[in-house]
Motif scaffolding. Sequence first.
Motif, PDB file in Angstrom:
ATOM      1  N   VAL A 235     -37.179  22.585 -18.969  1.00  0.00           N
ATOM      2  CA  VAL A 235     -37.683  21.556 -19.883  1.00  0.00           C
ATOM      3  C   VAL A 235     -36.916  20.252 -19.683  1.00  0.00           C
ATOM      4  O   VAL A 235     -37.513  19.163 -19.636  1.00  0.00           O
ATOM      5  CB  VAL A 235     -37.590  22.036 -21.347  1.00  0.00           C
ATOM      6  CG1 VAL A 235     -37.919  20.905 -22.314  1.00  0.00           C
ATOM      7  CG2 VAL A 235     -38.544  23.218 -21.575  1.00  0.00           C
ATOM      8  N   ALA A 236     -35.601  20.333 -19.560  1.00  0.00           N
ATOM      9  CA  ALA A 236     -34.792  19.132 -19.323  1.00  0.00           C
ATOM     10  C   ALA A 236     -35.203  18.458 -18.012  1.00  0.00           C
ATOM     11  O   ALA A 236     -35.267  17.224 -17.920  1.00  0.00           O
ATOM     12  CB  ALA A 236     -33.310  19.495 -19.296  1.00  0.00           C
TER      13      ALA A 236
ATOM     14  N   ARG B 162     -38.481  16.657 -18.594  1.00  0.00           N
ATOM     15  CA  ARG B 162     -38.261  15.456 -19.412  1.00  0.00           C
ATOM     16  C   ARG B 162     -37.679  14.321 -18.576  1.00  0.00           C
ATOM     17  O   ARG B 162     -38.048  13.152 -18.744  1.00  0.00           O
ATOM     18  CB  ARG B 162     -37.339  15.788 -20.586  1.00  0.00           C
ATOM     19  CG  ARG B 162     -38.022  16.581 -21.696  1.00  0.00           C
ATOM     20  CD  ARG B 162     -37.030  16.969 -22.777  1.00  0.00           C
ATOM     21  NE  ARG B 162     -37.708  17.643 -23.883  1.00  0.00           N
ATOM     22  CZ  ARG B 162     -37.093  18.330 -24.835  1.00  0.00           C
ATOM     23  NH1 ARG B 162     -35.752  18.447 -24.805  1.00  0.00           N
ATOM     24  NH2 ARG B 162     -37.772  18.908 -25.802  1.00  0.00           N
TER      25      ARG B 162
ATOM     26  N   ALA C  88     -40.434  12.911 -16.492  1.00  0.00           N
ATOM     27  CA  ALA C  88     -41.330  12.122 -17.334  1.00  0.00           C
ATOM     28  C   ALA C  88     -40.716  10.762 -17.662  1.00  0.00           C
ATOM     29  O   ALA C  88     -41.404   9.730 -17.649  1.00  0.00           O
ATOM     30  CB  ALA C  88     -41.655  12.886 -18.608  1.00  0.00           C
ATOM     31  N   ALA C  89     -39.425  10.740 -17.977  1.00  0.00           N
ATOM     32  CA  ALA C  89     -38.756   9.476 -18.283  1.00  0.00           C
ATOM     33  C   ALA C  89     -38.810   8.524 -17.098  1.00  0.00           C
ATOM     34  O   ALA C  89     -39.050   7.312 -17.261  1.00  0.00           O
ATOM     35  CB  ALA C  89     -37.307   9.744 -18.695  1.00  0.00           C
TER      36      ALA C  89
ATOM     37  N   ASP D 183     -48.051   8.125 -21.097  1.00  0.00           N
ATOM     38  CA  ASP D 183     -48.222   9.002 -22.263  1.00  0.00           C
ATOM     39  C   ASP D 183     -49.606   8.910 -22.880  1.00  0.00           C
ATOM     40  O   ASP D 183     -49.892   9.609 -23.859  1.00  0.00           O
ATOM     41  CB  ASP D 183     -47.160   8.669 -23.318  1.00  0.00           C
ATOM     42  CG  ASP D 183     -45.766   9.094 -22.892  1.00  0.00           C
ATOM     43  OD1 ASP D 183     -45.635  10.204 -22.355  1.00  0.00           O
ATOM     44  OD2 ASP D 183     -44.815   8.308 -23.076  1.00  0.00           O
TER      45      ASP D 183
ATOM     46  N   ALA E 193     -41.645  19.742 -23.010  1.00  0.00           N
ATOM     47  CA  ALA E 193     -41.165  18.507 -22.397  1.00  0.00           C
ATOM     48  C   ALA E 193     -41.968  17.289 -22.845  1.00  0.00           C
ATOM     49  O   ALA E 193     -41.678  16.161 -22.428  1.00  0.00           O
ATOM     50  CB  ALA E 193     -41.226  18.625 -20.879  1.00  0.00           C
ATOM     51  N   GLY E 194     -42.986  17.513 -23.693  1.00  0.00           N
ATOM     52  CA  GLY E 194     -43.787  16.408 -24.207  1.00  0.00           C
ATOM     53  C   GLY E 194     -44.855  15.920 -23.259  1.00  0.00           C
ATOM     54  O   GLY E 194     -45.361  14.795 -23.411  1.00  0.00           O
TER      55      GLY E 194
END
Length: 317
Positions: free
Chosen positions: A63-64, A67, A70-71, A81, A102-103
Amino acid sequence: MTRPLIIRLRNWVGDVVLSVPLLDRLAAEGHELRLVGKRWAIDLLGGQGWSVTPVASGLRARVAQLRALAAEARRHDNTFDRRLNALALPFSMSSALDMRLAGLRALGYAYEGRGLLLGKAVPRDMSGHELALYWRLGDVLLGHTAAPPAEIGLKVAAAEITRARALRAAHGIEAGYLVICPFAGGTFEKLDKRWPDFAAFAAGPLRDLKRPVVIVPGPGEETVAAQHFPTVICLPDVGLGTYAALLKDAALMISNDTGPGHIAAAVGTPTLSVLGPTDPAQWRAWGRNVRILRGEPLWARPEAVAGAAESMLRSGP
């Protein structure tokens, strides 16, 4: 402006090879591919010019990792998004959960209740070929349909071609050589995918073709290669990129239902695929120069495989 797209690759070599047409299509349509997968995919896909982030171990780490990807994508695309921004090619619950935590708004197939975790879930139709199953996700993401290509067109990096030629020179492997792959991971319908007569074939009818024969065992397969295929040239510890280069220059690949068989067909090498329980409608190697050989009730006899190989060698690529 390119649109970053985070893609979780599948975990088996053959599946990743069959997803290449989809990935090529998405890249051609303006998506910047951020691939996450097994470490071997770095070598396998190196010729395509794509980088692969090795998938992390453990839920928190995965997940990290997503993320962070994604960032980075948001810094390049302020619409990231507001759209489907990820693709979950595995059918597993964990791949969908990773992306949800992770959004990410992921596209993938609905399977065993995981549809609730996806940004868009597509009903899974298992009646066609696996390559077409991946390709359909491209239809959904891009908003228009197209026919999948007749060839995969897997590219091989120049550095891998150089390594393969050096390896051939070191072992005195002349042009016109054959590659065999008697290995196979997993089962199909709980039945072994390995042709039981492969060793007898290599020791007898295959030698009558009077061609150099190469075997490239993967990790853990070296002992089987040495014990059951002592008459062929064994090349252990070869990365998938170099293996693809060796296959590209081979006259013929004779394989079980396994990843290297898919690689051979994907680089355009004539491929004789010896299948037993595997359903070719779903899992056959994809390409124009592929021949499927089955037998009654399950497996073909060595003489039939030798005859098919000789016929393919006569006809050429």
